[in-house]
Design a protein around this motif. Structure first.
Motif, PDB file in Angstrom:
ATOM      1  N   VAL A 109     -37.172 -96.983 100.863  1.00  0.00           N
ATOM      2  CA  VAL A 109     -38.582 -97.351 101.020  1.00  0.00           C
ATOM      3  C   VAL A 109     -39.424 -96.087 100.855  1.00  0.00           C
ATOM      4  CG1 VAL A 109     -40.335 -98.276 102.587  1.00  0.00           C
ATOM      5  CG2 VAL A 109     -38.042 -99.306 102.502  1.00  0.00           C
ATOM      6  N   THR A 110     -40.435 -96.187  99.976  1.00  0.00           N
ATOM      7  CA  THR A 110     -41.302 -95.040  99.689  1.00  0.00           C
ATOM      8  C   THR A 110     -42.695 -95.268 100.293  1.00  0.00           C
ATOM      9  OG1 THR A 110     -40.144 -94.629  97.611  1.00  0.00           O
ATOM     10  CG2 THR A 110     -42.309 -93.622  97.866  1.00  0.00           C
ATOM     11  N   TYR A 111     -43.166 -94.238 100.955  1.00  0.00           N
ATOM     12  CA  TYR A 111     -44.526 -94.262 101.536  1.00  0.00           C
ATOM     13  C   TYR A 111     -45.387 -93.262 100.747  1.00  0.00           C
ATOM     14  CZ  TYR A 111     -48.245 -93.096 104.858  1.00  0.00           C
ATOM     15  OH  TYR A 111     -49.466 -92.837 105.456  1.00  0.00           O
ATOM     16  N   THR A 112     -46.470 -93.762 100.131  1.00  0.00           N
ATOM     17  CA  THR A 112     -47.361 -92.913  99.322  1.00  0.00           C
ATOM     18  C   THR A 112     -48.755 -92.895  99.943  1.00  0.00           C
ATOM     19  OG1 THR A 112     -46.142 -93.453  97.309  1.00  0.00           O
ATOM     20  CG2 THR A 112     -48.338 -92.516  97.031  1.00  0.00           C
ATOM     21  N   TYR A 113     -49.278 -91.679 100.131  1.00  0.00           N
ATOM     22  CA  TYR A 113     -50.612 -91.508 100.733  1.00  0.00           C
ATOM     23  C   TYR A 113     -51.538 -90.850  99.699  1.00  0.00           C
ATOM     24  CZ  TYR A 113     -54.321 -89.184 103.344  1.00  0.00           C
ATOM     25  OH  TYR A 113     -55.556 -88.711 103.782  1.00  0.00           O
ATOM     26  N   THR A 114     -52.753 -91.404  99.582  1.00  0.00           N
ATOM     27  CA  THR A 114     -53.772 -90.849  98.669  1.00  0.00           C
ATOM     28  C   THR A 114     -54.969 -90.397  99.481  1.00  0.00           C
ATOM     29  OG1 THR A 114     -53.053 -92.328  96.887  1.00  0.00           O
ATOM     30  CG2 THR A 114     -55.222 -91.312  96.656  1.00  0.00           C
ATOM     31  N   SER A 115     -55.324 -89.124  99.315  1.00  0.00           N
ATOM     32  CA  SER A 115     -56.473 -88.570 100.052  1.00  0.00           C
ATOM     33  C   SER A 115     -57.769 -89.112  99.453  1.00  0.00           C
ATOM     34  CB  SER A 115     -56.475 -87.041  99.980  1.00  0.00           C
ATOM     35  OG  SER A 115     -57.702 -86.528 100.505  1.00  0.00           O
ATOM     36  N   PRO A 116     -58.665 -89.646 100.252  1.00  0.00           N
ATOM     37  CA  PRO A 116     -59.943 -90.144  99.719  1.00  0.00           C
ATOM     38  C   PRO A 116     -60.857 -89.031  99.221  1.00  0.00           C
ATOM     39  CG  PRO A 116     -59.965 -90.196 102.104  1.00  0.00           C
ATOM     40  CD  PRO A 116     -58.562 -89.815 101.709  1.00  0.00           C
ATOM     41  N   ALA A 117     -60.668 -87.832  99.718  1.00  0.00           N
ATOM     42  CA  ALA A 117     -61.541 -86.730  99.316  1.00  0.00           C
ATOM     43  C   ALA A 117     -61.099 -86.113  98.001  1.00  0.00           C
ATOM     44  CB  ALA A 117     -61.573 -85.660 100.413  1.00  0.00           C
ATOM     45  N   THR A 118     -59.814 -85.919  97.840  1.00  0.00           N
ATOM     46  CA  THR A 118     -59.325 -85.189  96.660  1.00  0.00           C
ATOM     47  C   THR A 118     -58.585 -86.081  95.677  1.00  0.00           C
ATOM     48  OG1 THR A 118     -57.226 -84.649  97.705  1.00  0.00           O
ATOM     49  CG2 THR A 118     -59.075 -83.134  98.100  1.00  0.00           C
ATOM     50  N   GLN A 119     -58.255 -87.292  96.129  1.00  0.00           N
ATOM     51  CA  GLN A 119     -57.425 -88.208  95.342  1.00  0.00           C
ATOM     52  C   GLN A 119     -56.030 -87.639  95.077  1.00  0.00           C
ATOM     53  OE1 GLN A 119     -58.358 -91.464  94.506  1.00  0.00           O
ATOM     54  NE2 GLN A 119     -59.955 -90.840  95.995  1.00  0.00           N
ATOM     55  N   CYS A 120     -55.677 -86.649  95.845  1.00  0.00           N
ATOM     56  CA  CYS A 120     -54.304 -86.119  95.768  1.00  0.00           C
ATOM     57  C   CYS A 120     -53.361 -87.058  96.522  1.00  0.00           C
ATOM     58  CB  CYS A 120     -54.256 -84.712  96.366  1.00  0.00           C
ATOM     59  SG  CYS A 120     -55.177 -83.493  95.412  1.00  0.00           S
ATOM     60  N   THR A 121     -52.152 -87.104  96.045  1.00  0.00           N
ATOM     61  CA  THR A 121     -51.155 -87.996  96.661  1.00  0.00           C
ATOM     62  C   THR A 121     -49.976 -87.204  97.211  1.00  0.00           C
ATOM     63  OG1 THR A 121     -49.954 -88.357  94.598  1.00  0.00           O
ATOM     64  CG2 THR A 121     -51.777 -89.870  95.090  1.00  0.00           C
ATOM     65  N   ASN A 122     -49.350 -87.812  98.156  1.00  0.00           N
ATOM     66  CA  ASN A 122     -48.105 -87.269  98.720  1.00  0.00           C
ATOM     67  C   ASN A 122     -47.247 -88.462  99.159  1.00  0.00           C
ATOM     68  OD1 ASN A 122     -46.174 -85.499  99.526  1.00  0.00           O
ATOM     69  ND2 ASN A 122     -47.300 -84.713 101.309  1.00  0.00           N
ATOM     70  N   ASP A 123     -45.958 -88.270  99.158  1.00  0.00           N
ATOM     71  CA  ASP A 123     -45.107 -89.409  99.556  1.00  0.00           C
ATOM     72  C   ASP A 123     -43.929 -88.940 100.403  1.00  0.00           C
ATOM     73  OD1 ASP A 123     -43.065 -88.488  97.749  1.00  0.00           O
ATOM     74  OD2 ASP A 123     -44.075 -89.538  96.123  1.00  0.00           O
ATOM     75  N   ASP A 124     -43.346 -89.910 101.042  1.00  0.00           N
ATOM     76  CA  ASP A 124     -42.145 -89.690 101.860  1.00  0.00           C
ATOM     77  C   ASP A 124     -41.244 -90.916 101.699  1.00  0.00           C
ATOM     78  OD1 ASP A 124     -40.358 -88.508 103.542  1.00  0.00           O
ATOM     79  OD2 ASP A 124     -41.417 -89.032 105.402  1.00  0.00           O
ATOM     80  N   THR A 125     -39.982 -90.745 101.964  1.00  0.00           N
ATOM     81  CA  THR A 125     -39.029 -91.859 101.799  1.00  0.00           C
ATOM     82  C   THR A 125     -38.188 -92.035 103.068  1.00  0.00           C
ATOM     83  OG1 THR A 125     -37.343 -90.421 100.824  1.00  0.00           O
ATOM     84  CG2 THR A 125     -38.859 -91.564  99.305  1.00  0.00           C
ATOM     85  N   VAL A 126     -37.704 -93.216 103.233  1.00  0.00           N
ATOM     86  CA  VAL A 126     -36.784 -93.524 104.332  1.00  0.00           C
ATOM     87  C   VAL A 126     -35.719 -94.480 103.803  1.00  0.00           C
ATOM     88  CG1 VAL A 126     -38.160 -95.467 105.188  1.00  0.00           C
ATOM     89  CG2 VAL A 126     -36.549 -94.337 106.723  1.00  0.00           C
ATOM     90  N   ASN A 127     -34.481 -94.249 104.201  1.00  0.00           N
ATOM     91  CA  ASN A 127     -33.379 -95.151 103.850  1.00  0.00           C
ATOM     92  C   ASN A 127     -33.178 -96.153 104.985  1.00  0.00           C
ATOM     93  OD1 ASN A 127     -32.306 -94.237 101.274  1.00  0.00           O
ATOM     94  ND2 ASN A 127     -31.832 -92.326 102.364  1.00  0.00           N
TER      95      ASN A 127
END
Length: 289
Positions: A48-66
């Motif tokens: 399962v992948t969790y993706t976060y998008t910053s509203p200010a910069t529109q930069c993304t980051n993600d994390d995963t869990v099995n």
């Protein structure tokens, strides 16, 4: 991190940490919105992948869990028969899937040869016999993330029939004709009978008539089997058949005159086999002797 769940577990929330201010998306098998459904995902490992998008910069980051989803344990138990004879051990078999072992239990007072082996035997106890039955349970052990699974088997106990041999005689000279009686509390209409007479011959009658044609010692056996398959062997009965002596005689002469009335008679009888001739009776053909 790795997370484990049973396939029967309810769906649950997926939470990103820390709680984002911008937009976040969860993706993967069994994922709907921010919820994970083990049944929808199916057994096995799921990324399962969790993706976060910053509203200010529109930069993304993600994390995963099995997330691991375990199939529900299953157990099937069986016996060579659900009809048991009082006091007689019977075999139990099991098939366990998605669990590491089994625990056998009973609501009776009998005993297992092993209460944790996939295949075992159970010997009914006095209360099992008195109650004419009991219940066997197989419970899965080492179940991982899932609850244990249980299967029950109801056993009916039937009595072992009585078996006693009776006869009108147990010894005599050959040929020896004997009337045998098979005494039992089993229903003659639905039971089977087996006689062996110790000379290679047999009978399936309850009360056979049998002739022993040759001398010797014989052991007679009688077995009763009820309609439910419960059987008993009677205490064997010993029979002694004595050999018939062969009478024969000789005389000092076979012709004589009135002047020579004395004749010597000799016994020439024989007996084959065990025993001895103990009594003789002579008849000379005249009224006085």
């Amino acid at each position: 991190p790795n997370v484990g769940n049973c396939i029967t577990a309810p769906e649950f929330n997926l939470i990103g940490s820390p709680t984002p201010v911008g937009s976040s998306v969860f993706a993967g098998s069994g994922v709907t919105g921010n919820r994970f459904n083990p049944s929808t995902a199916g057994p096995g490992w799921h990324l399962v992948t969790y993706t976060y998008t910053s509203p200010a910069t529109q930069c993304t980051n993600d994390d995963t869990v099995n997330i691991f989803v375990q199939e529900q344990p299953d157990i099937q138990i069986s016996s060579n028969s659900t009809d048991a004879c009082e006091g007689i051990p019977f075999t139990l078999n099991s098939t366990v899937v998605n669990a590491g072992g089994i625990q056998w239990t009973s609501n009776g007072d009998g005993s297992f040869s092993s209460n944790s082996s996939p295949n075992t035997t159970y010997t009914p106890g006095p209360n099992d016999n008195a109650n004419k039955g009991f219940s066997i349970s197989g419970v899965t052990t080492q179940n991982g993330y899932c609850p244990a699974e249980t299967e029950n088997l109801n056993i009916t106990i039937y009595p072992i029939p009585t078996a006693v041999i009776a006869s009108d005689k147990i010894n005599g000279c050959e040929p020896l004709d004997i009337s045998f009686q098979g005494i039992t509390d089993a229903d003659p209409a639905t039971s089977t009978f087996e006689w062996t007479f110790g000379d290679g011959n047999s009978s399936t009658q309850q009360n056979p008539q049998y002739v022993f044609n040759n001398d010797g010692s014989y052991v007679v056996n009688f077995r009763v089997t009820s309609v439910n398959g419960c059987e008993r062997q009677a205490v064997p009965l010993g029979i002694e058949v004595w050999p018939m002596p062969e009478a024969a005689m000789d005389a000092s002469r076979w012709r004589t005159t009135v002047a020579m009335t004395d004749i010597n008679f000799f016994d020439r009888s024989s007996l084959t086999g065990a025993g001895a001739i103990t009594q003789y009776e002579w008849s000379f053909g005249d009224p006085d002797n």
